[in-house]
Design a protein around this motif. Sequence first.
Motif, PDB file in Angstrom:
ATOM      1  N   SER A 141      -0.592   1.980  12.171  1.00 59.07           N
ATOM      2  CA  SER A 141      -0.498   3.234  11.423  1.00 59.07           C
ATOM      3  C   SER A 141       0.712   3.262  10.498  1.00 59.07           C
ATOM      4  O   SER A 141       0.677   3.899   9.438  1.00 59.07           O
ATOM      5  CB  SER A 141      -0.436   4.415  12.396  1.00 59.07           C
ATOM      6  OG  SER A 141       0.680   4.295  13.262  1.00 59.07           O
ATOM      7  N   THR A 142       1.796   2.582  10.865  1.00 59.70           N
ATOM      8  CA  THR A 142       2.991   2.584  10.009  1.00 59.70           C
ATOM      9  C   THR A 142       2.707   1.906   8.671  1.00 59.70           C
ATOM     10  O   THR A 142       3.227   2.338   7.634  1.00 59.70           O
ATOM     11  CB  THR A 142       4.153   1.881  10.716  1.00 59.70           C
ATOM     12  OG1 THR A 142       3.744   0.572  11.126  1.00 59.70           O
ATOM     13  CG2 THR A 142       4.588   2.653  11.942  1.00 59.70           C
ATOM     14  N   ASN A 143       1.911   0.846   8.683  1.00 62.06           N
ATOM     15  CA  ASN A 143       1.525   0.195   7.424  1.00 62.06           C
ATOM     16  C   ASN A 143       0.728   1.149   6.547  1.00 62.06           C
ATOM     17  O   ASN A 143       0.919   1.202   5.327  1.00 62.06           O
ATOM     18  CB  ASN A 143       0.715  -1.069   7.705  1.00 62.06           C
ATOM     19  CG  ASN A 143       1.503  -2.115   8.470  1.00 62.06           C
ATOM     20  OD1 ASN A 143       2.706  -1.956   8.688  1.00 62.06           O
ATOM     21  ND2 ASN A 143       0.845  -3.172   8.881  1.00 62.06           N
ATOM     22  N   LEU A 144      -0.186   1.884   7.151  1.00 59.61           N
ATOM     23  CA  LEU A 144      -1.003   2.829   6.391  1.00 59.61           C
ATOM     24  C   LEU A 144      -0.149   3.962   5.819  1.00 59.61           C
ATOM     25  O   LEU A 144      -0.348   4.392   4.671  1.00 59.61           O
ATOM     26  CB  LEU A 144      -2.101   3.400   7.291  1.00 59.61           C
ATOM     27  CG  LEU A 144      -3.228   2.441   7.665  1.00 59.61           C
ATOM     28  CD1 LEU A 144      -4.111   3.061   8.741  1.00 59.61           C
ATOM     29  CD2 LEU A 144      -4.065   2.089   6.446  1.00 59.61           C
ATOM     30  N   LEU A 152      12.033  -0.746   1.256  1.00 56.35           N
ATOM     31  CA  LEU A 152      10.930  -0.119   1.973  1.00 56.35           C
ATOM     32  C   LEU A 152      10.124  -1.120   2.796  1.00 56.35           C
ATOM     33  O   LEU A 152       9.684  -0.796   3.907  1.00 56.35           O
ATOM     34  CB  LEU A 152      10.007   0.599   0.982  1.00 56.35           C
ATOM     35  CG  LEU A 152      10.631   1.741   0.178  1.00 56.35           C
ATOM     36  CD1 LEU A 152       9.577   2.419  -0.680  1.00 56.35           C
ATOM     37  CD2 LEU A 152      11.297   2.755   1.099  1.00 56.35           C
ATOM     38  N   LEU A 153       9.907  -2.320   2.272  1.00 59.49           N
ATOM     39  CA  LEU A 153       9.094  -3.300   3.014  1.00 59.49           C
ATOM     40  C   LEU A 153       9.723  -3.701   4.342  1.00 59.49           C
ATOM     41  O   LEU A 153       9.059  -3.637   5.385  1.00 59.49           O
ATOM     42  CB  LEU A 153       8.839  -4.536   2.142  1.00 59.49           C
ATOM     43  CG  LEU A 153       7.792  -4.380   1.040  1.00 59.49           C
ATOM     44  CD1 LEU A 153       7.682  -5.665   0.228  1.00 59.49           C
ATOM     45  CD2 LEU A 153       6.439  -4.005   1.613  1.00 59.49           C
ATOM     46  N   PRO A 154      10.998  -4.144   4.374  1.00 59.57           N
ATOM     47  CA  PRO A 154      11.569  -4.505   5.687  1.00 59.57           C
ATOM     48  C   PRO A 154      11.669  -3.323   6.643  1.00 59.57           C
ATOM     49  O   PRO A 154      11.491  -3.484   7.853  1.00 59.57           O
ATOM     50  CB  PRO A 154      12.953  -5.055   5.325  1.00 59.57           C
ATOM     51  CG  PRO A 154      13.252  -4.531   3.980  1.00 59.57           C
ATOM     52  CD  PRO A 154      11.939  -4.403   3.282  1.00 59.57           C
ATOM     53  N   SER A 155      11.942  -2.140   6.105  1.00 54.39           N
ATOM     54  CA  SER A 155      12.028  -0.965   6.982  1.00 54.39           C
ATOM     55  C   SER A 155      10.672  -0.652   7.602  1.00 54.39           C
ATOM     56  O   SER A 155      10.583  -0.303   8.788  1.00 54.39           O
ATOM     57  CB  SER A 155      12.522   0.247   6.187  1.00 54.39           C
ATOM     58  OG  SER A 155      13.819   0.017   5.681  1.00 54.39           O
ATOM     59  N   THR A 156       9.602  -0.799   6.827  1.00 54.32           N
ATOM     60  CA  THR A 156       8.258  -0.561   7.358  1.00 54.32           C
ATOM     61  C   THR A 156       7.898  -1.568   8.429  1.00 54.32           C
ATOM     62  O   THR A 156       7.372  -1.211   9.492  1.00 54.32           O
ATOM     63  CB  THR A 156       7.224  -0.624   6.219  1.00 54.32           C
ATOM     64  OG1 THR A 156       7.556   0.356   5.230  1.00 54.32           O
ATOM     65  CG2 THR A 156       5.828  -0.365   6.746  1.00 54.32           C
ATOM     66  N   LEU A 157       8.180  -2.840   8.175  1.00 55.20           N
ATOM     67  CA  LEU A 157       7.866  -3.874   9.169  1.00 55.20           C
ATOM     68  C   LEU A 157       8.684  -3.674  10.438  1.00 55.20           C
ATOM     69  O   LEU A 157       8.165  -3.820  11.556  1.00 55.20           O
ATOM     70  CB  LEU A 157       8.119  -5.258   8.576  1.00 55.20           C
ATOM     71  CG  LEU A 157       7.196  -5.693   7.441  1.00 55.20           C
ATOM     72  CD1 LEU A 157       7.653  -7.023   6.841  1.00 55.20           C
ATOM     73  CD2 LEU A 157       5.756  -5.818   7.937  1.00 55.20           C
ATOM     74  N   CYS A 158       9.959  -3.337  10.290  1.00 54.15           N
ATOM     75  CA  CYS A 158      10.821  -3.170  11.472  1.00 54.15           C
ATOM     76  C   CYS A 158      10.465  -1.925  12.280  1.00 54.15           C
ATOM     77  O   CYS A 158      10.866  -1.820  13.444  1.00 54.15           O
ATOM     78  CB  CYS A 158      12.288  -3.107  11.046  1.00 54.15           C
ATOM     79  SG  CYS A 158      12.948  -4.690  10.473  1.00 54.15           S
ATOM     80  N   THR A 159       9.742  -0.995  11.682  1.00 52.74           N
ATOM     81  CA  THR A 159       9.322   0.179  12.441  1.00 52.74           C
ATOM     82  C   THR A 159       8.415  -0.202  13.599  1.00 52.74           C
ATOM     83  O   THR A 159       8.363   0.504  14.614  1.00 52.74           O
ATOM     84  CB  THR A 159       8.594   1.175  11.514  1.00 52.74           C
ATOM     85  OG1 THR A 159       9.416   1.454  10.397  1.00 52.74           O
ATOM     86  CG2 THR A 159       8.287   2.473  12.234  1.00 52.74           C
ATOM     87  N   SER A 160       7.713  -1.318  13.472  1.00 58.17           N
ATOM     88  CA  SER A 160       6.818  -1.762  14.545  1.00 58.17           C
ATOM     89  C   SER A 160       7.547  -2.482  15.665  1.00 58.17           C
ATOM     90  O   SER A 160       6.947  -2.757  16.710  1.00 58.17           O
ATOM     91  CB  SER A 160       5.735  -2.694  13.970  1.00 58.17           C
ATOM     92  OG  SER A 160       4.911  -2.012  13.052  1.00 58.17           O
ATOM     93  N   GLY A 190       0.720  -8.805  15.815  1.00 52.99           N
ATOM     94  CA  GLY A 190      -0.507  -9.010  15.056  1.00 52.99           C
ATOM     95  C   GLY A 190      -0.800  -7.879  14.097  1.00 52.99           C
ATOM     96  O   GLY A 190      -1.362  -8.097  13.009  1.00 52.99           O
ATOM     97  N   GLY A 191      -0.405  -6.656  14.463  1.00 54.93           N
ATOM     98  CA  GLY A 191      -0.656  -5.509  13.596  1.00 54.93           C
ATOM     99  C   GLY A 191       0.143  -5.530  12.306  1.00 54.93           C
ATOM    100  O   GLY A 191      -0.160  -4.788  11.370  1.00 54.93           O
ATOM    101  N   LEU A 192       1.181  -6.387  12.232  1.00 54.09           N
ATOM    102  CA  LEU A 192       1.981  -6.470  11.020  1.00 54.09           C
ATOM    103  C   LEU A 192       1.215  -7.074   9.851  1.00 54.09           C
ATOM    104  O   LEU A 192       1.541  -6.819   8.687  1.00 54.09           O
ATOM    105  CB  LEU A 192       3.237  -7.332  11.270  1.00 54.09           C
ATOM    106  CG  LEU A 192       4.227  -6.876  12.348  1.00 54.09           C
ATOM    107  CD1 LEU A 192       5.308  -7.934  12.516  1.00 54.09           C
ATOM    108  CD2 LEU A 192       4.846  -5.543  11.990  1.00 54.09           C
TER     109      LEU A 192
END
Length: 597
Positions: free
Chosen positions: A262-265, A518-526, A253-255
């Motif tokens: 926090s990773t999105n921010l 950058l977008l997929p890497s950010t999402l996959c961090t979660s 849900g945080g995605l």
Amino acid sequence: MKFFSYVLVYRRLLLVVFTVLILLPLPLILRSKEAECAYTLFVVAIFWLTEALPLSITALLPGLMFPMFGIMPSKEVASAYFKDFHLLLIGVICLATSIEKWNLHKRIALRMVMMVGVNPAWLSLGFMSSTAFLSMWLSNTSTAAMVMPIVEAVAQQVISAEAEVEATQMTYFSGSTNQALEIDESINGQEANERKEKTKPVPGYSNDAGKISSKMELEKNSGTNSGNKYRTKKDHMMCKLMCLCIAYSSTIGGLTTITGTSTNLIFAEHFNMRYPDCRCINFGSWFIMSFPAAIIILLLSWIWLQWFFLGFNFKEMFQCGKPPTAKQKACAAFIKQEYQKLGPIRYQEIVTLVLFIVMALLWFSRDPGFVSGWSALFSEYPGFATDSTVALLIGLLFFLIPAKRLTKTTPTGETVAFDYSPLITWKEFQSFMPWDIAILVGGGFALADGCEESGLSKWIGNKLSPLGSLPVWLIILISSLLVTSLTEVASNPATITLLLPILSPLAEAIHVNPLYILLPSTLCTSFAFLLPVANPPNAIVFSYGHLKVMDMVKAGLGVNIVGVAVVMLGMFSWIVPMFDLHTYPSWAPPISNETTP
């Protein structure tokens, strides 16, 4: 054979000794801070996976090994064990203590079961949807900590209802009847009277025999399972399913929102600072991009977890208008009866519910992203007030608001009030506070700090530079898998903070839109689903005692694969036209020696 029996008895001790010795050449031969930190990382990871030592004790190893290797001073390592997360956890546990003390969670749980039904598949999907929705606006940790007491109560109510029905059925067939719960509604009055007459118990014998027979049967069913905590293996599997549904859905849900995690921010801040001319990343565009992906991941994760733990019985799930069975009716009747026992809602429950809603509203309105939040009132101190500030404020109120008056009787017989009892006391809070989980998560923070201080994180990042000669889709896949693996042992913010400065120049060097990588890497961090220490929601659900580490590893691996696959699908479908990913943007810095992937 005697030798092997000794090995079996002392297997944990042997595993600890051999792990330490076998990996020891790594720091002895290479003699670098990166190697020494990697040695610590491997030892801790193996101990966490095998549970050779208690998880919290393993989490303390960085505090021992980092100062000995000269990676970090002891004072700095110790400070990593108590972060903003722990203050947030304290405030949320105050709320959870009050919820459970005044049985508000039981009221909510029973009401939800009455609405959704007792089918575990639909029940888990309902919990996943509601948890994911809450996690869109609240922190993942807060959501998991608030929902888990309700989920635990629901699971126990369903299990106890089924146990009551089966016990009644077995008691009935063994020679006695239960007037409070009618199992077979098709029996007419005459047949019922005849059966009662035939099974009329002999005083002092038949009733006891039926109860003993029922009890022995229940013990037989539960005897094959681990411990006496679960009646059947299916009950244990259902508890595991419910726990992981909450942990994973709170992360998924945080995605969907920039403020969801926090990773999105961190990504938004890094991207806007590096590419100030690009105004394409905002609350609305992020939501449109990530919401479809989150929905697909949520549904596929639900199907995977349902199949993994309970199997996927379509006939049972989709009854196509068939009337509920006698067992389902009896379960529903039992749960309704339990709900009625709670009586009307009390003052203490109302106050707790109000504080819960206020806490959620304050979290949401602190800095929503699309409008100015109440944190703008403290513009002189930007970033000072966090979710933990709200949690501590509301948590303090639980120790101040009166729950009931304390009275005493005077010598004249008059009853007078001399004090009041708050909603929760310190002893009650202590009994609920999972200090072992606090240490566990602190160990994860300490590992992340050690990786950064030693240069291990930078060394790993530098190994990504040869990726420039590969096709774009393969670069995205490798970076996504690397991020997903790294975030299992390092904190999500540390992972994304480390990799964003590496991946951005990589995208510019190969002349690809930076958002493509950058977008997929950010999402996959979660996607930290494998270990209890991978993120706080995992640790919270693990603390309830239903799961083992390998349960989370096996189930989380499937969810990780689903998450990466859906993100890859999105990057080559609906996300492409949103940001025009096939062209190198004008807002990105020009490259003199252009190369195409």
